[in-house]
Design an enzyme around this catalytic site. Sequence first.
Site, short mmCIF file in Angstrom:
data_model
loop_
_atom_site.label_atom_id
_atom_site.label_comp_id
_atom_site.label_asym_id
_atom_site.label_seq_id
_atom_site.Cartn_x
_atom_site.Cartn_y
_atom_site.Cartn_z
CD1 TRP B 421 27.84 80.39 -75.07
CD2 TRP B 421 29.88 81.07 -74.51
NE1 TRP B 421 27.78 80.87 -73.78
CE2 TRP B 421 29.01 81.30 -73.40
CE3 TRP B 421 31.23 81.41 -74.38
CZ2 TRP B 421 29.47 81.85 -72.20
CZ3 TRP B 421 31.66 81.96 -73.18
CH2 TRP B 421 30.79 82.18 -72.11
CG ASP B 422 25.70 76.50 -74.33
OD1 ASP B 422 25.80 77.67 -74.69
OD2 ASP B 422 24.84 76.12 -73.51
CD GLU B 560 23.52 85.41 -71.97
OE1 GLU B 560 22.84 84.88 -71.07
OE2 GLU B 560 23.89 84.80 -72.99
CE LYS B 659 21.88 84.14 -67.77
NZ LYS B 659 21.27 84.33 -69.11
CD GLN B 660 27.00 83.04 -68.36
OE1 GLN B 660 25.85 83.29 -68.68
NE2 GLN B 660 27.70 82.10 -68.93
#
Lengths: 259, 835
Positions: B421-422, B560, B659-660
Site C-alpha cells: 500500500w506504500d 501491525e 506501530k503507526q
Amino acid sequence: MTRVVAALDHDTSLEPVARAARAIAALLGAEVIGVHVAEPGSPPRAALERRARFPVSRVEGDTVEALVTAIEGADVAIAVVGARSRPDAPRPTGHVPLELSERLTCPLLVVPPHSTLGERGRVRRMLVPLDGTPQTSAAARRLVRQVRPAGIEVVATHVLDDSHPLHFADAPQHDYDAWRREFLARHAAPDTELDVRRGDTWTAIEACAHEVAADLIVVVWSQRLASGRAVVVREALANPDLPVLLLPAGTRRHAGRGP
Amino acid sequence: VTDSPTTQEPRPHGADRWLEALLFRADPPGEDPVSSSAIDARLRALGEALEADAIALQVIVVAATRPRTAGGAGPGAQVVDALAALAAEGIGPSLVGAIGEIPGLPEPVARHPGGIDVLEAVAEVQLRLRRQRRVPQIVHDPAWTIRLSGIDPMRMRVEESLCTVADTRFGTRGTLEEDGAGTDPLVVADGRYMDGLGSGADATPTLLPGPLWTGLEVKPEHLVSAPRLLDLSSGLLFREPGAAPVRSVRFASLARPGRAVLRAEAPIGTLGADADLQLPDEAPRRAADRLDGTTVATTASTSGWIAAAARSEVASADARTVVERHVALVSGDGPGPDERTRERLVGLLDEPDFPTLLREQRAAWARRWERATISIDGDADVELAVRFALFHLIATVGDDHEAAVGARGLSGRAYRGHVFWDADVFVLPFLAATHPPAARAMLAYRDHRLDAARKAAAAAGHAGARFPWESAHDGTDVTPDLATDLDGREIEILTGRYQEHITADVAWAGAHYLDWTDDAAFARGPGRDVLLDTARYWHSRATRDEHGAAHVLEVIGPDEYHGPIDDNAFTNAMVRWNLRQAASAAAADPRGVVPGEAEAWTALADDLVTGFDPTTGRHEQFTGFDLLEEILIAESAAVPLAADVLLGREWTAQAQVIKQADVLMLHHLLPDEVPPGSLDADLDHYLPRTAHGSSLSPGIHASLLARAGRFDEALAMLRIAARIDLDDLTDTAAGGLHLAAMGSVWQAVAYGFAGVRPAGARLRIDPRLPDTWREVEVRMSFRGTPLRVRAGHERLRILAAGDADLEIGGSHQRIGAGETTFTRVHDRWSRKAVP
C-alpha cells in the site's frame, strides 16, 4: 615471539589463571610466562612454576605497579589475571584486575576462580558482543583476523536495549533480514554468525555465551571505568561467570602488535 | 560520527568551470577598439565554430537595457528574460557566464569583464573542455545539492542507495566505479522479477538484477571512498577526487529512459575502462557477447529480462585519462531479447552525444521540477531534505504503460521489489498532483492485475476483487508466510492473510487520482472496474450481527502490532467509503451493475460499525483496544521505537502500543469522513500510545499535527520523516530508500502545512505554518491547470496557468490565469482586489 603473561597469585586462583594462560598462548602460538608479586609467605619460584607449568618470575613492590611494569615491558599479546582469589571472596572482582584493566595497553583476560577454560583442551568458541560502534567493530575485526587461523569460531551478539534500540522495523519478513545483513556487513568480520538478543545487556550476553557454549567473552572497551561509563565492562567484572577478555578500543596497542 | 549530508557553500572551480551559456553585452561602456560590425562578424564566426563542432554552448547577446527593478540594481529585462529561459531548460545561474558589465546578476554567474576578445577566450575554454570530454565541474547550488563525504565506511552502502540514479524505468545504485569489497552494485528495472529460492521471504519473487554498467578500473584499488554530490535539480551524480584522484559524472536520462552515461577522468595510470558491462552472479540466466563492436549483456528469469548495450571510449591527453561510457537498457517479458531488439539497443548508442544528453537531462528535470518543486522560506535544511525525497519519487516512477512501485523503488534489493500500500497511499498522491501520467501508470499496475485480485477473492470464497498485501509480477499475493525473528525464532507472518485494507486502499488511490485529474476515461474505465469489484468484495466479506450491525472481522489494520482483530476503525471506514463511492459510481453509470447491488452497498455502508464513541469524541482503534494494558509509550521511551523488536511481539500485542497511524490514518486519508472535532481527540489519545516503529508513521503524523496547529511536534515529525534515509534512521537504508516515507514527506508539506488538497471538484487551500517558516511554496497541477501556491502567514498567493476552482476559507473562489492574492484578516482569508 609474542608472549602471554599471567599474573599469578599463590592461592587457589593460580591454577585456573595458569590454565587459561596456557590455552590462550597455544591459541596464539605465543610463549607463556608468569609474574608473581612477592609478599610475606609467598612460595619459592620453583613451587609456583610447578603449579603453573611455565616459567614464573618473582617481582617486588606494590602489586599493581609491579605487574604493570612487568607486563608493559614485554612484548605482550594478552595479559591474564584472576578475577578474585576465591570463589567465595567477599568482593566480586579484586582491585588488582580492575586497576590493571584501566592501565594496561594490551588486552586483559580476567579469569573467574571456577573457570574451566583450558580444562577440556583448546579454546573453540568466542562470543563477541557488538554494540554497533565503529570502535568496537574495528577492534573485534582485528581480533577475529588474529584468531580465525587457529580455527576459533567467533559468534557475534548484539543486544537491543533502551540505549541501542531499533527505531524502525516496517515489515519483519523483509526488514529483519535487511537489518541483519547490514549489521553484519558493518560490524562483523566475514562469515560471522550473529545472535541478536534483547533486554538487559550483560544478562543477555551471558545467556548467549552459555547457549552458544562460548569459552570466553570478548568485551571491547575504552578503558575508562569512571561512573557512567563502561556499564557492560563493570557488570562483566562484577561477577564474571566466564573468562572475559577486555580488548582496548581506539588507538592504543592491541594484541600481537609491538609498542 | 554520522556523516550526514548538509547544506554547504558552493565551491568555484576556476578555469575548468563548465558553463552551458554565455551572456555577452555587445555594447560595453568605455573605449572598445573593436567596431560593431567587427563584433558582429566575430560573433557569427564563433557561432559557426560552435555549430561545426556540434557544441551545445549557448551564446546570448544582450544589450545594455535599463534595469527591470525600480531601484536600478537588478539586471535589464532582456537579461532577466534570458536567465528565465535558460532556467526553464535547467540551466541555472551557476552554469552561466557573463562577459561585459551586466549589472545585478545573481552570485553564481561567472563574471568576465571585457569584450569580444574575452568572449572568444571563454568560449575557447568551453570548447576545449568539451573536445577533451572533461567531466563538467560546476558550482553546485546548496539548495539543490546533497553532499556526501564518503569518509565513513559504515555508510558506504547507505550512500549507494542515496546516490541511486534512475530514469523512471531503470535504477542504478550509486556504487563507486571501483565497486570493491563491501559495495553492493545493482541495476534493476521496473517490474522485472525473478523467482525466489529458499524459504520464507527468500522463496518469493525478487527484483531481477540487470547488467552492471558503472564499473571502471581505479587505482589505488583498495580504497573505495570518495566525496560525491547529487545534483537534485538535474539528476547528475558527481564524484570528486578523494582517496583516488578520480572525478566522474553519471546520470540516467530522464529524457530518454533506458539511456545512461558515465564520464570519468583521472591522472594517467589511475583509470581504465574495465569491462563495459558486468553480469551479476545472482541472475538465473545471464549472457554477454559483442554485436557490431559493442558489448551486449542480458540477464533473464522465467518472467522477464533486462538487456544492456554499452560502449566505452578511452582517451589520454594532458596527463589525463578520460573514459566515456554510453549505455542503453531495455527490458521485457519472455525469455530474452530477440535479435532485432538487440540490434536496436546497440543502435541507441549511436546518438546523441554526451553534451546533448546532458542538455536534455537538465531540461527534462527542469520540466518535472517546474510542476513539483517545494520551497520553504525559513527552513533550508528541511527544504533540501524534502527535495531529496521528491527527487527520488520523480526518478522512480515511470509514466508509460504501468509502474510497479516497490517499497524501495529502484534503489536496492530490500523488500524484493514487492508492491505494498506504500505505492497506492503514500507515493501516488505526489504523482497525481505533479505528474498525473505516472500516477496513472501506477494505477495501471493495479488494474492490469484485477483478474488476479478477482481470483484471490474467489479462492477465499468471496465475490469481487481482493488485492494482495504484497504483489510482484503477476498480481498474486507474494507475502511470505514465515520470517526469522531477529533472535532467530521462526515467526508467522499474518499480514498477507489479514491486512485486507489494501483492497480499499487501491480503490482510494484511483479516487484520489481522479480528485486531482478528473480523468474521465479512467473514471469510466479501469477506475470504475476497480471501485465496483472492491465494493463487491467488501459486501461479500462483511458480516452482520443479530442486531443488524455490520462488521469486518479478523483483519489487521495499519497498526501491525495487533491482529487479527475485529472492526478496525480504519479498515471499516475505508470499506464504508469504498462501498459508498461504488454505489455513487453505479448510480451515475449502471453498466454491469446488478439491480439492487448498489442499494445493498449503501445499506451495508450505513450499518458498518465505525468505532466512534460520541461520549469520548474519539474512535476506538478496534473492538477491545481500550481494554488492553494502557501504556503511553511516547511518554516512557524515546520514539521512534520498534517496540515489537525491543519489547517482544507478545508484549506489544497485549498493550495499547501502536506501530503507526491507524485511527489517525483514517483522519489523513478521509478527513471529510470523520466526525467534526474528532481529530484533536484522536490525536490526544493515540499519539502518546504510538511508537512510530514504522517509517510510514512520522510523515503522516507531521501532516495531522500541522492540521491541528501543533507545530513543534509537527516539525519534529517532519524532520524525522525527511531524514529517514539521509541519516539512515532505520539502519536499513543500505537495502534501498524508503519510498513511502518520501511520499509521506510530500503529503506532510502539501496536505499538512500548506493545506492544499482536493475537495471534490475544488482545490481546498488552508495553510497552517509554524512561526519559523516565513512561506512555503507548493507546485502542482489541479485538473489540468498548473498552480503555484505560495502560502505565508498573512498572505496567500496563487499563480495559475489557467482557470481553477478553489476553496479558501470555506468559500468557493474561481481564479484565472495569473497571480491571485489573498490576505488573512482576523483569521479569515480575503481576496485582494485586482487594481
